[in-house]
Motif scaffolding. Structure first.
Motif, PDB file in Angstrom:
ATOM      1  N   LEU A 154       0.839  -1.193   0.000  1.00  0.00           N
ATOM      2  CA  LEU A 154       0.000   0.000   0.000  1.00  0.00           C
ATOM      3  C   LEU A 154       0.873   1.242   0.000  1.00  0.00           C
ATOM      4  CD1 LEU A 154      -3.026   0.684   0.102  1.00  0.00           C
ATOM      5  CD2 LEU A 154      -2.774   0.936   2.556  1.00  0.00           C
ATOM      6  N   LEU A 155       0.989   1.883  -1.150  1.00  0.00           N
ATOM      7  CA  LEU A 155       1.787   3.102  -1.277  1.00  0.00           C
ATOM      8  C   LEU A 155       0.950   4.176  -1.954  1.00  0.00           C
ATOM      9  CD1 LEU A 155       5.205   1.722  -2.579  1.00  0.00           C
ATOM     10  CD2 LEU A 155       4.713   2.597  -0.307  1.00  0.00           C
ATOM     11  N   ASN A 156       0.942   5.373  -1.378  1.00  0.00           N
ATOM     12  CA  ASN A 156       0.282   6.525  -1.974  1.00  0.00           C
ATOM     13  C   ASN A 156       1.250   7.120  -2.987  1.00  0.00           C
ATOM     14  OD1 ASN A 156      -0.569   9.106  -2.633  1.00  0.00           O
ATOM     15  ND2 ASN A 156      -0.971   9.734  -0.536  1.00  0.00           N
ATOM     16  N   LEU A 157       0.901   7.046  -4.264  1.00  0.00           N
ATOM     17  CA  LEU A 157       1.797   7.527  -5.316  1.00  0.00           C
ATOM     18  C   LEU A 157       1.488   8.961  -5.737  1.00  0.00           C
ATOM     19  CD1 LEU A 157       2.236   4.312  -7.462  1.00  0.00           C
ATOM     20  CD2 LEU A 157       3.666   5.199  -5.624  1.00  0.00           C
ATOM     21  N   ASP A 158       0.929   9.745  -4.843  1.00  0.00           N
ATOM     22  CA  ASP A 158       0.684  11.156  -5.100  1.00  0.00           C
ATOM     23  C   ASP A 158       1.906  11.957  -4.627  1.00  0.00           C
ATOM     24  OD1 ASP A 158      -0.701  13.344  -5.976  1.00  0.00           O
ATOM     25  OD2 ASP A 158      -2.122  13.409  -4.316  1.00  0.00           O
ATOM     26  N   ASP A 159       1.910  13.266  -4.924  1.00  0.00           N
ATOM     27  CA  ASP A 159       3.029  14.115  -4.509  1.00  0.00           C
ATOM     28  C   ASP A 159       3.066  14.342  -3.006  1.00  0.00           C
ATOM     29  OD1 ASP A 159       3.893  14.418  -7.112  1.00  0.00           O
ATOM     30  OD2 ASP A 159       2.695  16.219  -7.440  1.00  0.00           O
ATOM     31  N   ASP A 160       1.898  14.303  -2.364  1.00  0.00           N
ATOM     32  CA  ASP A 160       1.839  14.524  -0.922  1.00  0.00           C
ATOM     33  C   ASP A 160       0.792  13.598  -0.315  1.00  0.00           C
ATOM     34  OD1 ASP A 160      -0.767  15.740  -1.173  1.00  0.00           O
ATOM     35  OD2 ASP A 160       0.241  17.592  -1.745  1.00  0.00           O
ATOM     36  N   ASP A 161       0.658  13.664   1.008  1.00  0.00           N
ATOM     37  CA  ASP A 161      -0.267  12.758   1.693  1.00  0.00           C
ATOM     38  C   ASP A 161      -1.642  13.374   1.941  1.00  0.00           C
ATOM     39  OD1 ASP A 161       0.305  14.573   3.679  1.00  0.00           O
ATOM     40  OD2 ASP A 161       0.773  13.072   5.204  1.00  0.00           O
ATOM     41  N   LEU A 162      -1.953  14.474   1.256  1.00  0.00           N
ATOM     42  CA  LEU A 162      -3.222  15.154   1.461  1.00  0.00           C
ATOM     43  C   LEU A 162      -4.419  14.215   1.255  1.00  0.00           C
ATOM     44  CD1 LEU A 162      -4.715  17.785   2.067  1.00  0.00           C
ATOM     45  CD2 LEU A 162      -4.682  18.265  -0.383  1.00  0.00           C
ATOM     46  N   LEU A 163      -4.389  13.384   0.231  1.00  0.00           N
ATOM     47  CA  LEU A 163      -5.503  12.482  -0.043  1.00  0.00           C
ATOM     48  C   LEU A 163      -5.608  11.348   0.965  1.00  0.00           C
ATOM     49  CD1 LEU A 163      -5.317  12.290  -3.934  1.00  0.00           C
ATOM     50  CD2 LEU A 163      -6.923  13.598  -2.542  1.00  0.00           C
ATOM     51  N   CYS A 164      -4.567  11.124   1.745  1.00  0.00           N
ATOM     52  CA  CYS A 164      -4.603  10.080   2.771  1.00  0.00           C
ATOM     53  C   CYS A 164      -5.427  10.486   3.982  1.00  0.00           C
ATOM     54  CB  CYS A 164      -3.194   9.757   3.252  1.00  0.00           C
ATOM     55  SG  CYS A 164      -2.171   8.942   2.027  1.00  0.00           S
ATOM     56  N   GLN A 165      -5.610  11.773   4.168  1.00  0.00           N
ATOM     57  CA  GLN A 165      -6.319  12.245   5.348  1.00  0.00           C
ATOM     58  C   GLN A 165      -7.745  11.708   5.352  1.00  0.00           C
ATOM     59  OE1 GLN A 165      -4.196  13.675   7.438  1.00  0.00           O
ATOM     60  NE2 GLN A 165      -2.762  13.472   5.742  1.00  0.00           N
ATOM     61  N   LEU A 166      -8.118  11.074   6.442  1.00  0.00           N
ATOM     62  CA  LEU A 166      -9.446  10.504   6.573  1.00  0.00           C
ATOM     63  C   LEU A 166     -10.432  11.592   6.973  1.00  0.00           C
ATOM     64  CD1 LEU A 166      -8.538   7.242   8.474  1.00  0.00           C
ATOM     65  CD2 LEU A 166      -9.102   7.467   6.070  1.00  0.00           C
ATOM     66  N   VAL A 167     -11.480  11.746   6.161  1.00  0.00           N
ATOM     67  CA  VAL A 167     -12.526  12.711   6.438  1.00  0.00           C
ATOM     68  C   VAL A 167     -13.809  11.928   6.653  1.00  0.00           C
ATOM     69  CG1 VAL A 167     -13.828  14.686   5.560  1.00  0.00           C
ATOM     70  CG2 VAL A 167     -11.380  14.444   5.009  1.00  0.00           C
TER      71      VAL A 167
END
Length: 168
Positions: free
Chosen positions: A103-116
């Motif tokens: 499981l790796l977030n391949l975006d530039d930052d972890d913004l999309l990882c934040q759980l809302v």
């Protein structure tokens, strides 16, 4: 299991430099992590964690009930910390499940990882479907699967900060 882990670690190492994942980021430790009974048994043996023998609500062979069983296994996981998440770190990092290794977030930052709360996450994760298919083929379709929180509701009794590593 050892060979599946080595393959997952090899894939992870090749893509890690592209990932937004960093030590201390534990957002993905609050989503469903489906593992097989065989993998749960390996984790229990390696870590000393107590395995719940009543977990394992579905198998890949139960195709008619698969969707509903999968929903049942994952419904309570989102937003709930993994049983092995201690002080923001994975207490079983060296023994973490295959799904966590891939499981790796391949975006530039972890913004999309934040759980809302109330919204779906849409993180551009690395596509690990081929590895998951291979693991089902190797382990067999009759393995029983469940979320890691159901296999290990109490985590590990001897979790201490000195034994922890970065959350994946």
């Amino acid at each position: 299991m050892a060979w599946l882990r080595k393959a997952a670690d090899y894939v992870n190492a090749g893509a890690a430099h592209l990932a937004a994942c960093r030590k201390g980021c534990a957002a993905c430790c609050h989503i469903a992590v489906i593992i097989s009974r065989g993998e749960a048994q390996v984790i229990a043996r390696e870590t000393g964690a107590k395995l719940n023998p009543n977990a394992g609500v579905f198998s890949m062979a139960d195709s008619e009930d698969f969707g509903e069983a999968f929903k049942q296994a994952t419904s309570g996981a989102v937003g709930k910390p993994c049983s092995f998440l201690t002080e923001g770190s994975c207490s079983i990092y060296a023994h973490r499940p295959l799904e966590c290794r891939l499981l790796l977030n391949l975006d530039d930052d972890d913004l999309l990882c934040q759980l809302v709360e109330g919204s779906a996450t849409n993180v551009p994760y690395m596509d690990a479907r081929q590895h998951h298919v291979a693991s089902v083929a190797i382990l067999g379709p009759h393995q029983h699967y469940d979320d890691i929180r159901n296999w290990f509701p109490q985590g590990r009794a001897n979790d201490t900060p000195s034994t922890q590593q970065k959350a994946d």
